[in-house]
Write an enzyme that holds these catalytic residues in place. Sequence first.
Site, PDB file in Angstrom:
ATOM      1  N   HIS A 151      -9.722  -5.065  -4.507  1.00 49.76           N
ATOM      2  CA  HIS A 151      -8.663  -4.485  -5.339  1.00 49.76           C
ATOM      3  C   HIS A 151      -9.288  -4.211  -6.709  1.00 49.76           C
ATOM      4  O   HIS A 151     -10.218  -4.906  -7.123  1.00 49.76           O
ATOM      5  CB  HIS A 151      -7.551  -5.530  -5.448  1.00 49.76           C
ATOM      6  CG  HIS A 151      -6.318  -5.090  -6.148  1.00 49.76           C
ATOM      7  ND1 HIS A 151      -6.219  -5.021  -7.524  1.00 49.76           N
ATOM      8  CD2 HIS A 151      -5.101  -4.714  -5.678  1.00 49.76           C
ATOM      9  CE1 HIS A 151      -4.993  -4.634  -7.862  1.00 49.76           C
ATOM     10  NE2 HIS A 151      -4.295  -4.433  -6.757  1.00 49.76           N
ATOM     11  N   ASP A 228     -10.780 -13.972  -4.952  1.00 46.53           N
ATOM     12  CA  ASP A 228      -9.491 -13.360  -5.228  1.00 46.53           C
ATOM     13  C   ASP A 228      -8.583 -13.710  -4.047  1.00 46.53           C
ATOM     14  O   ASP A 228      -8.739 -13.174  -2.948  1.00 46.53           O
ATOM     15  CB  ASP A 228      -9.677 -11.842  -5.370  1.00 46.53           C
ATOM     16  CG  ASP A 228      -8.347 -11.111  -5.507  1.00 46.53           C
ATOM     17  OD1 ASP A 228      -7.285 -11.765  -5.407  1.00 46.53           O
ATOM     18  OD2 ASP A 228      -8.381  -9.890  -5.701  1.00 46.53           O
ATOM     19  N   GLN A 231      -4.102 -12.119  -1.737  1.00 49.38           N
ATOM     20  CA  GLN A 231      -3.539 -11.794  -0.421  1.00 49.38           C
ATOM     21  C   GLN A 231      -3.761 -12.898   0.606  1.00 49.38           C
ATOM     22  O   GLN A 231      -3.278 -12.778   1.736  1.00 49.38           O
ATOM     23  CB  GLN A 231      -4.147 -10.484   0.120  1.00 49.38           C
ATOM     24  CG  GLN A 231      -3.858  -9.261  -0.723  1.00 49.38           C
ATOM     25  CD  GLN A 231      -2.391  -8.840  -0.694  1.00 49.38           C
ATOM     26  OE1 GLN A 231      -1.590  -9.303   0.127  1.00 49.38           O
ATOM     27  NE2 GLN A 231      -2.018  -7.966  -1.613  1.00 49.38           N
ATOM     28  N   LYS A 254       3.573 -12.468  -4.895  1.00 51.82           N
ATOM     29  CA  LYS A 254       3.210 -12.068  -3.526  1.00 51.82           C
ATOM     30  C   LYS A 254       3.469 -13.189  -2.530  1.00 51.82           C
ATOM     31  O   LYS A 254       3.315 -13.011  -1.336  1.00 51.82           O
ATOM     32  CB  LYS A 254       1.734 -11.663  -3.465  1.00 51.82           C
ATOM     33  CG  LYS A 254       1.429 -10.396  -4.265  1.00 51.82           C
ATOM     34  CD  LYS A 254      -0.004  -9.997  -4.062  1.00 51.82           C
ATOM     35  CE  LYS A 254      -0.471  -8.976  -5.094  1.00 51.82           C
ATOM     36  NZ  LYS A 254       0.092  -7.652  -4.895  1.00 51.82           N
ATOM     37  N   CYS A 394      -4.617   0.518  -5.049  1.00 51.29           N
ATOM     38  CA  CYS A 394      -5.499  -0.043  -6.094  1.00 51.29           C
ATOM     39  C   CYS A 394      -6.827  -0.466  -5.487  1.00 51.29           C
ATOM     40  O   CYS A 394      -7.396  -1.506  -5.868  1.00 51.29           O
ATOM     41  CB  CYS A 394      -4.857  -1.218  -6.812  1.00 51.29           C
ATOM     42  SG  CYS A 394      -3.389  -0.767  -7.712  1.00 51.29           S
TER      43      CYS A 394
END
Length: 437
Positions: A151, A228, A231, A254, A394
């Site tokens: 991302h 990261d 997700q 999220k 993104c």
Amino acid sequence: MAVEPAASATATAVATAAARPAQKPVQGAFSGAALRADFPAFDTPTHLGKRLVYLDAAASAPKPRAVIDALADTYAHHYANVHRGIYELSEDATGRFEAARRKVAGFIGAPSAREVVFVRNATEAINLVAYSWGRTNVGRGDHILSTQLEHHANIVPWQQLAREVGATLDYVEITDDGRLDMDDLRRKLEARPKLVAVSQVSNALGTISPVAEVVELAHAVGALVLVDGAQSAPHMPVDVTALGCDFFALSGHKMLGPSGIGALWGRRELLDGMPPFMTGGSMIIKVTLDGAEWNEVPYKFEAGTPAIAEAIGLGAAIDYLEALGMDRVREHERYLVEHAWAALGEIPGVWRLGPADPELHAGVISLVLEGIHPHDVATVFDHEGIAVRAGHHCAQPVMLRYDIPATTRASFYVYNDLDDIAALTDAVRSCQQLFNA
Ligand code: PLP
């Protein structure tokens, strides 16, 4: 006064709903349809009177009543500024805020809640590391390694850092089916980067990357690893200690929590050695007109009044997810992805991106319908009550890799079921008919 938030009635209801025998054969680890009753967003039909089929959790997830109630209850009965009041209401708010920090720590397997810094979102978490750790530890001629799968939030902060300090930034390539090319990683690690920045799950393709292996290889050449987890944390069990990574970023919105709250986890000795990212109130121990002394971690990184109710709301979201069990959340989405992948594969003219193996594929399917622009697809879907994301997500380098401007992305969560996948495949067919594609 020690204050633990009361067990949420809805979280208990969730556990019961998950255990309750379903009306029809259970689709996945639990009944998505039963769980939809916990989310007020599904009470309202869409603008054309259709049932809402929400397939955009990867952008932001709807909120269960437990989270909405925790926010409302905090603002109504437990709200004051934290860490500074010598009165009961402030101590109450502080206790709940710090309990939320402990929940985040437990949720991601962090050894200590003191290693959890509250931030606004994953973007801020990554920027904090890029500014604070990066500007201190990366210099001219140094290397940083990211990947083509990222991302923009895990690319642009490193581009800025590299530009400012005169470092080089390289990217691990991806295979045709959207996996990290591990041979390319090994080759690029030979440059001995200072840091490897990698997502555990790609928001654009759904790829689950072998982060523990990346960490092992990176540490072997002396690189730190930032994961990261925007997700991954919402959708699968995460254990930063088992992963062995050095930093981990997540966004509350999220994972069923409020917007405006996220977290950075970092190893204590790294956080201790980093200068503040922002300065002002709360992050100091002492200020004179000549200078200031920093507070200890995590407060050193939490300048100003934090998102108090939102942190407590994130704690409620964690309670909700833990009542379901993160293993089962992953199992549920794995089941949905496997079915959706197969069902979409039966439709001619549909191109599915990412790994075909459901073990390597989180609850995100990126699609291209031949001859139809993804924005048109999303518009047709919207008429059917189906919310998906269309665009580059993104992740423009991913789009460039496949030489496409955009995809249509369906992303699943605990409230989805096979009916939603049937709605998706029906909508794909309607769309193809409409455009004669
Ligand atoms: N990283 C990944 C993989 C994402 O999917 C996103 C958001 O979609 C982000 C980072 C940034 O998250 P936020 O916008 O909450 O900061």
